[in-house]
Motif scaffolding. Structure first.
Motif, PDB file in Angstrom:
ATOM      1  N   PRO A 106       1.767  10.058  32.139  1.00 44.43           N
ATOM      2  CA  PRO A 106       2.387  11.094  31.311  1.00 44.43           C
ATOM      3  C   PRO A 106       2.256  12.494  31.899  1.00 44.43           C
ATOM      4  CG  PRO A 106       0.499  10.078  30.193  1.00 44.43           C
ATOM      5  CD  PRO A 106       0.576   9.478  31.553  1.00 44.43           C
ATOM      6  N   ASN A 107       3.029  13.402  31.334  1.00 43.55           N
ATOM      7  CA  ASN A 107       3.042  14.803  31.757  1.00 43.55           C
ATOM      8  C   ASN A 107       1.634  15.410  31.735  1.00 43.55           C
ATOM      9  OD1 ASN A 107       4.371  17.581  32.054  1.00 43.55           O
ATOM     10  ND2 ASN A 107       3.376  17.812  30.071  1.00 43.55           N
ATOM     11  N   ASP A 108       0.915  15.188  30.634  1.00 42.45           N
ATOM     12  CA  ASP A 108      -0.433  15.740  30.482  1.00 42.45           C
ATOM     13  C   ASP A 108      -1.447  14.687  30.915  1.00 42.45           C
ATOM     14  OD1 ASP A 108      -2.879  16.779  29.634  1.00 42.45           O
ATOM     15  OD2 ASP A 108      -2.007  17.704  27.846  1.00 42.45           O
ATOM     16  N   ASN A 109      -2.274  15.043  31.897  1.00 37.68           N
ATOM     17  CA  ASN A 109      -3.217  14.029  32.405  1.00 37.68           C
ATOM     18  C   ASN A 109      -4.335  13.701  31.409  1.00 37.68           C
ATOM     19  OD1 ASN A 109      -4.599  16.425  32.729  1.00 37.68           O
ATOM     20  ND2 ASN A 109      -4.971  16.189  34.926  1.00 37.68           N
ATOM     21  N   LYS A 110      -4.348  14.390  30.268  1.00 38.82           N
ATOM     22  CA  LYS A 110      -5.328  14.033  29.217  1.00 38.82           C
ATOM     23  C   LYS A 110      -4.791  12.899  28.338  1.00 38.82           C
ATOM     24  CE  LYS A 110      -7.382  18.681  28.880  1.00 38.82           C
ATOM     25  NZ  LYS A 110      -6.372  19.454  29.640  1.00 38.82           N
ATOM     26  N   GLU A 111      -3.477  12.688  28.385  1.00 39.99           N
ATOM     27  CA  GLU A 111      -2.877  11.581  27.624  1.00 39.99           C
ATOM     28  C   GLU A 111      -3.058  10.288  28.408  1.00 39.99           C
ATOM     29  OE1 GLU A 111       1.458  10.078  25.929  1.00 39.99           O
ATOM     30  OE2 GLU A 111       1.268  12.163  26.567  1.00 39.99           O
ATOM     31  N   ALA A 112      -3.307   9.203  27.703  1.00 41.18           N
ATOM     32  CA  ALA A 112      -3.565   7.928  28.376  1.00 41.18           C
ATOM     33  C   ALA A 112      -2.320   7.424  29.101  1.00 41.18           C
ATOM     34  CB  ALA A 112      -4.029   6.895  27.354  1.00 41.18           C
ATOM     35  N   SER A 113      -2.543   6.925  30.310  1.00 41.91           N
ATOM     36  CA  SER A 113      -1.459   6.252  31.039  1.00 41.91           C
ATOM     37  C   SER A 113      -1.459   4.781  30.605  1.00 41.91           C
ATOM     38  CB  SER A 113      -1.687   6.376  32.541  1.00 41.91           C
ATOM     39  OG  SER A 113      -2.964   5.864  32.875  1.00 41.91           O
ATOM     40  N   TYR A 114      -0.394   4.065  30.949  1.00 43.85           N
ATOM     41  CA  TYR A 114      -0.370   2.631  30.658  1.00 43.85           C
ATOM     42  C   TYR A 114       0.557   1.942  31.644  1.00 43.85           C
ATOM     43  CZ  TYR A 114       4.093   3.532  28.244  1.00 43.85           C
ATOM     44  OH  TYR A 114       5.378   3.896  27.957  1.00 43.85           O
ATOM     45  N   SER A 115       0.506   0.615  31.649  1.00 47.30           N
ATOM     46  CA  SER A 115       1.374  -0.123  32.574  1.00 47.30           C
ATOM     47  C   SER A 115       2.056  -1.281  31.856  1.00 47.30           C
ATOM     48  CB  SER A 115       0.568  -0.637  33.772  1.00 47.30           C
ATOM     49  OG  SER A 115      -0.449  -1.499  33.332  1.00 47.30           O
ATOM     50  N   LEU A 116       3.140  -1.744  32.472  1.00 47.68           N
ATOM     51  CA  LEU A 116       3.890  -2.903  31.968  1.00 47.68           C
ATOM     52  C   LEU A 116       4.007  -3.924  33.089  1.00 47.68           C
ATOM     53  CD1 LEU A 116       6.895  -1.052  30.241  1.00 47.68           C
ATOM     54  CD2 LEU A 116       4.995  -2.187  29.058  1.00 47.68           C
ATOM     55  N   THR A 117       3.732  -5.189  32.788  1.00 48.89           N
ATOM     56  CA  THR A 117       3.981  -6.238  33.773  1.00 48.89           C
ATOM     57  C   THR A 117       5.478  -6.557  33.788  1.00 48.89           C
ATOM     58  OG1 THR A 117       3.743  -8.023  32.168  1.00 48.89           O
ATOM     59  CG2 THR A 117       1.712  -7.273  33.298  1.00 48.89           C
ATOM     60  N   TYR A 118       5.883  -7.357  34.772  1.00 50.33           N
ATOM     61  CA  TYR A 118       7.293  -7.775  34.820  1.00 50.33           C
ATOM     62  C   TYR A 118       7.664  -8.563  33.558  1.00 50.33           C
ATOM     63  CZ  TYR A 118       8.780  -5.897  39.249  1.00 50.33           C
ATOM     64  OH  TYR A 118       9.161  -5.014  40.223  1.00 50.33           O
ATOM     65  N   GLN A 119       6.749  -9.395  33.066  1.00 47.63           N
ATOM     66  CA  GLN A 119       7.031 -10.168  31.849  1.00 47.63           C
ATOM     67  C   GLN A 119       7.195  -9.241  30.646  1.00 47.63           C
ATOM     68  OE1 GLN A 119       7.550 -13.556  31.585  1.00 47.63           O
ATOM     69  NE2 GLN A 119       8.096 -13.150  29.448  1.00 47.63           N
ATOM     70  N   GLN A 120       6.297  -8.265  30.501  1.00 47.31           N
ATOM     71  CA  GLN A 120       6.382  -7.317  29.379  1.00 47.31           C
ATOM     72  C   GLN A 120       7.656  -6.476  29.454  1.00 47.31           C
ATOM     73  OE1 GLN A 120       2.582  -5.492  30.222  1.00 47.31           O
ATOM     74  NE2 GLN A 120       1.608  -6.416  28.416  1.00 47.31           N
ATOM     75  N   LEU A 121       7.988  -6.024  30.676  1.00 48.93           N
ATOM     76  CA  LEU A 121       9.205  -5.233  30.851  1.00 48.93           C
ATOM     77  C   LEU A 121      10.429  -6.068  30.495  1.00 48.93           C
ATOM     78  CD1 LEU A 121      10.550  -2.574  31.801  1.00 48.93           C
ATOM     79  CD2 LEU A 121      10.540  -3.510  34.134  1.00 48.93           C
ATOM     80  N   PHE A 122      10.429  -7.323  30.925  1.00 49.84           N
ATOM     81  CA  PHE A 122      11.543  -8.233  30.632  1.00 49.84           C
ATOM     82  C   PHE A 122      11.743  -8.381  29.123  1.00 49.84           C
ATOM     83  CE2 PHE A 122      12.933 -12.899  30.421  1.00 49.84           C
ATOM     84  CZ  PHE A 122      14.265 -12.602  30.605  1.00 49.84           C
ATOM     85  N   GLU A 123      10.645  -8.568  28.410  1.00 50.39           N
ATOM     86  CA  GLU A 123      10.751  -8.749  26.954  1.00 50.39           C
ATOM     87  C   GLU A 123      11.262  -7.482  26.272  1.00 50.39           C
ATOM     88  OE1 GLU A 123       6.921 -10.214  25.694  1.00 50.39           O
ATOM     89  OE2 GLU A 123       7.169 -12.093  26.819  1.00 50.39           O
TER      90      GLU A 123
ATOM     91  N   GLN B 166       3.185 -11.705  35.996  1.00 50.69           N
ATOM     92  CA  GLN B 166       1.983 -10.959  35.599  1.00 50.69           C
ATOM     93  C   GLN B 166       1.693  -9.776  36.515  1.00 50.69           C
ATOM     94  OE1 GLN B 166       0.919 -11.564  32.616  1.00 50.69           O
ATOM     95  NE2 GLN B 166       2.481 -13.183  32.638  1.00 50.69           N
ATOM     96  N   LYS B 167       2.579  -9.533  37.459  1.00 49.73           N
ATOM     97  CA  LYS B 167       2.412  -8.371  38.342  1.00 49.73           C
ATOM     98  C   LYS B 167       2.829  -7.096  37.604  1.00 49.73           C
ATOM     99  CE  LYS B 167       3.878  -6.370  42.709  1.00 49.73           C
ATOM    100  NZ  LYS B 167       4.609  -6.467  43.948  1.00 49.73           N
ATOM    101  N   THR B 168       2.150  -5.988  37.884  1.00 53.60           N
ATOM    102  CA  THR B 168       2.529  -4.718  37.261  1.00 53.60           C
ATOM    103  C   THR B 168       3.881  -4.263  37.810  1.00 53.60           C
ATOM    104  OG1 THR B 168       0.224  -4.071  36.996  1.00 53.60           O
ATOM    105  CG2 THR B 168       1.860  -2.306  36.891  1.00 53.60           C
ATOM    106  N   ALA B 169       4.808  -3.979  36.908  1.00 56.65           N
ATOM    107  CA  ALA B 169       6.124  -3.463  37.291  1.00 56.65           C
ATOM    108  C   ALA B 169       6.115  -1.940  37.258  1.00 56.65           C
ATOM    109  CB  ALA B 169       7.201  -4.005  36.359  1.00 56.65           C
ATOM    110  N   ILE B 170       5.644  -1.376  36.135  1.00 52.01           N
ATOM    111  CA  ILE B 170       5.670   0.080  35.934  1.00 52.01           C
ATOM    112  C   ILE B 170       4.287   0.582  35.539  1.00 52.01           C
ATOM    113  CG2 ILE B 170       6.552   1.932  34.430  1.00 52.01           C
ATOM    114  CD1 ILE B 170       9.165   0.370  34.169  1.00 52.01           C
ATOM    115  N   ILE B 171       3.834   1.628  36.212  1.00 55.85           N
ATOM    116  CA  ILE B 171       2.663   2.389  35.776  1.00 55.85           C
ATOM    117  C   ILE B 171       3.204   3.713  35.259  1.00 55.85           C
ATOM    118  CG2 ILE B 171       0.536   3.549  36.481  1.00 55.85           C
ATOM    119  CD1 ILE B 171       0.477   1.540  38.903  1.00 55.85           C
TER     120      ILE B 171
END
Length: 638
Positions: free
Chosen positions: A84-101, A76-81
């Protein structure tokens, strides 16, 4: 998490052990990894063929060491934050479990398209999480990935696809870069006209601009993964099976496909990451490296090592100056970044813009700063240390190469006493030596020569793809039984290494060997200078003269050229001595650079030598700024 060195005395002890008994040293580190079958021999090598093999007989998969080894603790730890290029676009993150899937799902997708162990997959992507997912999926099924930087031309992409014999290309409709978008798919289409080995082309939808899709060849990423399962059992790999090919420009001829294999690369990169950066995966440490996955830094110290270590990484799609010159500092504050790793080129460019973009940002979460890609000059080092690190963050000035896979000479953050512009001391297990032009070892301290490595380390290149003789000639033939780095270096009275730049960038002036990096460093200390590049040119009396190309700060615009040049010569004389004063100075608006920020001195050398025919400069289309070549050429004729 591997055992971390925690004091300078411990570093000295560990380094001693690692060089006296390297096989025992690396064997102990390798025990921390997940093996499907243990290896039966640590090392077999010679530098004459060359033939280098680590952890012989061992079976494993590098992605099991990222996921199956880490998920019990870090699911459940964040792997990737993703920023995006444009700071008006929403950022997002993936946990290790989500990245694995996602990696498992894409592994199945590749298999469904007929990709098997040993096949080559070319990746030509924006700096988005899907680029990392694609790399890891290849590794999971045993396919060899060859990532091509998304700023390269169609011809460069085609050359790399054809050399590697890739069966599949993974690309995107386009890439956002600052205020513009680049039609990546259009460039890829042009390349694929010349690539008979490509059977399928997966296209990720990033910009959503309309593109042409070729029937039976092109397939949208989001459609390819529809209804595909997100569980996957990894393919068993031999320790020496190929993990990836990464192309690096040769000084002559076509690019070289540097080959890295599975186990040694995995073990060395994680161990070096945790120790050089003193990264603690059990804390709230957030790591932000500004490189692109198209380069070795993006492979080793964005993708593999940090994820092997269970780190949280920031993946940034954009450029340092969009929408403003404070973007890096904004990101650091936004995510409470603790570890920041960037290139001297970026530091100098941001330094030239003054402190205004820096001042609004706290930067108080930073613990460690890193520098990569070229030797950092003293002025940039000090600016970085004082204004970004607030005089409290150690700078790890890392020296390594595409061919070495991992960092070879660097301070360990907070442990190694620092000297500005010095890469300092070798990493455990790395045995550098300096030799003269005849290959005789220069013993003791206070010496300067050609930097070689006398013993293999686990992550060093194994060959150049499809042309082992080229590997032998380029790296192992200059000096018998040594790996020649191509760089010159100075070892000072404390045994600290300072990289002086490529040996072909060492100028012999009246019998004195002067590193171009050293002269550039002196020029860059002048208050009027943003950046410089120095090359040698034929000189009737001295043998070689010094030709300097210099970019000025805006405050110099009201000064006369004569006064500017006199002021710069005075600085060089003060920093190095009269012997290092440039014979010719050309004031320019920019320097020709590769997409990774390296100055193309080959072109500058030709101009300095009086070559006026641009057709004789080789391919300049892959440069970041090919138009600057014509501009410099015109100025040089005046």
């Amino acid at each position: 998490m591997l055992k971390k060195i925690s004091s300078f005395a411990e570093y000295q002890q560990v380094y001693k052990e690692s060089t006296e008994n390297p096989e025992k040293f690396w064997d102990e580190i390798a025990q921390s990894f997940l093996w499907k079958k243990p290896y039966n021999k640590v090392l077999e090598w010679n530098f004459t063929e060359p033939n280098i093999k680590w952890f012989l007989g061992g079976k494993l998969n590098i992605t099991e060491n990222i996921f199956e080894r880490n998920l019990p603790k870090f699911a459940q730890k964040t792997a990737i934050i993703f920023e995006p290029n444009d700071n008006k676009e929403a950022s997002y993150s993936l946990t290790y479990q989500q990245l694995f899937e996602k990696v498992c799902q894409f592994s199945n997708t590749l298999t469904n398209l007929g990709i098997q162990k040993g096949d080559c997959v070319a990746i030509y992507m924006p700096m988005i999480p899907e680029a990392i997912i694609a790399m890891l999926a290849c590794a999971r099924i045993g396919a060899v990935h060859s990532v091509v930087f998304g700023g390269f031309s169609a011809q460069s992409l085609a050359d790399r696809i054809n050399d590697a014999g890739a069966k599949l290309l993974i690309t995107a409709d386009g890439v956002f870069r600052g205020a513009k978008s680049v039609p990546l798919k259009e460039i890829a289409d042009k390349a694929l006209e010349k690539c008979p080995t490509i059977q399928k082309n997966i296209v990720f939808q990033r910009t959503k601009e309309p593109i042409a899709m070729q029937k039976d060849r092109d397939i949208w990423w989001h459609k390819a993964i529809l209804d595909v399962e997100n569980t996957h059992n990894s393919v068993e790999m031999d320790a020496e099976d190929m993990l990836f090919i990464l192309y690096t420009s040769g000084s002559t001829g076509k690019p070289k496909g540097v080959v890295h294999t599975t186990a040694g690369y995995m073990i060395y990169t994680q161990y070096s990451f945790e120790n050089v950066f003193q990264y603690d995966p059990n804390s709230n440490d957030i790591y932000f490296c500004t490189a692109d996955v198209g380069w070795i830094t993006g492979h080793s110290y964005i993708t593999y090592a940090p994820l092997l270590a269970g780190a949280t990484i920031v993946v940034y799609e954009g450029i340092p100056t969009f929408p403003n010159a404070g973007r890096f500092w904004e990101i650091i504050d936004k995510y409470a970044v603790t570890h920041f790793y960037t290139a001297p080129t970026a530091i100098r460019a941001l330094q030239a813009l003054g402190l205004e973009p820096v001042l609004p940002h706290k930067l108080d979460t930073l613990k460690v700063l890193g520098s990569v890609g070229e030797p950092i000059n003293v002025e940039a080092w000090e600016w970085y240390f004082e204004n970004i690190g607030k005089k409290r963050c150690p700078i790890v000035d890392t020296w390594w190469q595409t061919e070495t896979g991992g960092i070879l000479i660097s301070p360990l953050a907070g442990i190694t006493p620092l000297k500005p512009a010095f890469a300092t001391l070798p990493f455990p297990g790395v045995m550098p030596i300096l030799v003269d032009n005849e290959g005789k070892e220069l013993l003791g301290n206070g010496v300067e020569g050609n930097l070689c490595i006398k013993f293999p380390f686990p992550s060093m290149l194994r060959t150049t793809f499809g042309d082992h003789e080229r590997c032998k000639q380029t790296y192992f033939s200059t000096y018998p039984n040594l790996y020649f780095t191509g760089d010159g270096a100075k070892r000072d009275e404390d045994g600290y290494y300072r990289i002086l730049g490529r040996v072909d960038d060492v100028i012999n002036v009246s019998g004195h060997r002067l590193g171009t990096a050293e002269i550039e460093n002196a020029i860059n200390e002048n208050a009027l200078v943003v950046e410089s590049a120095v090359v040698g040119y034929p000189h009737d009396i001295k043998g070689q003269g010094i030709y300097a190309y210099i970019i000025l700060k805006s405050e110099a615009k009201n000064m006369s050229e004569t006064n500017i040049k006199a002021d710069i010569l005075k600085t060089v004389q003060e920093v190095i001595g009269a012997i290092a004063k440039p014979d010719k100075i050309l004031l320019v608006n920019g320097l020709p650079k590769t997409r990774s920020g390296k100055i193309m001195r080959r072109i500058l050398r030709k101009i300095a030598e009086g070559e006026h025919n641009i057709a004789n400069f080789g391919d300049i289309t892959t440069l970041l700024n090919p138009e600057i070549v014509e501009e410099i050429l015109k100025s040089s004729k005046v």
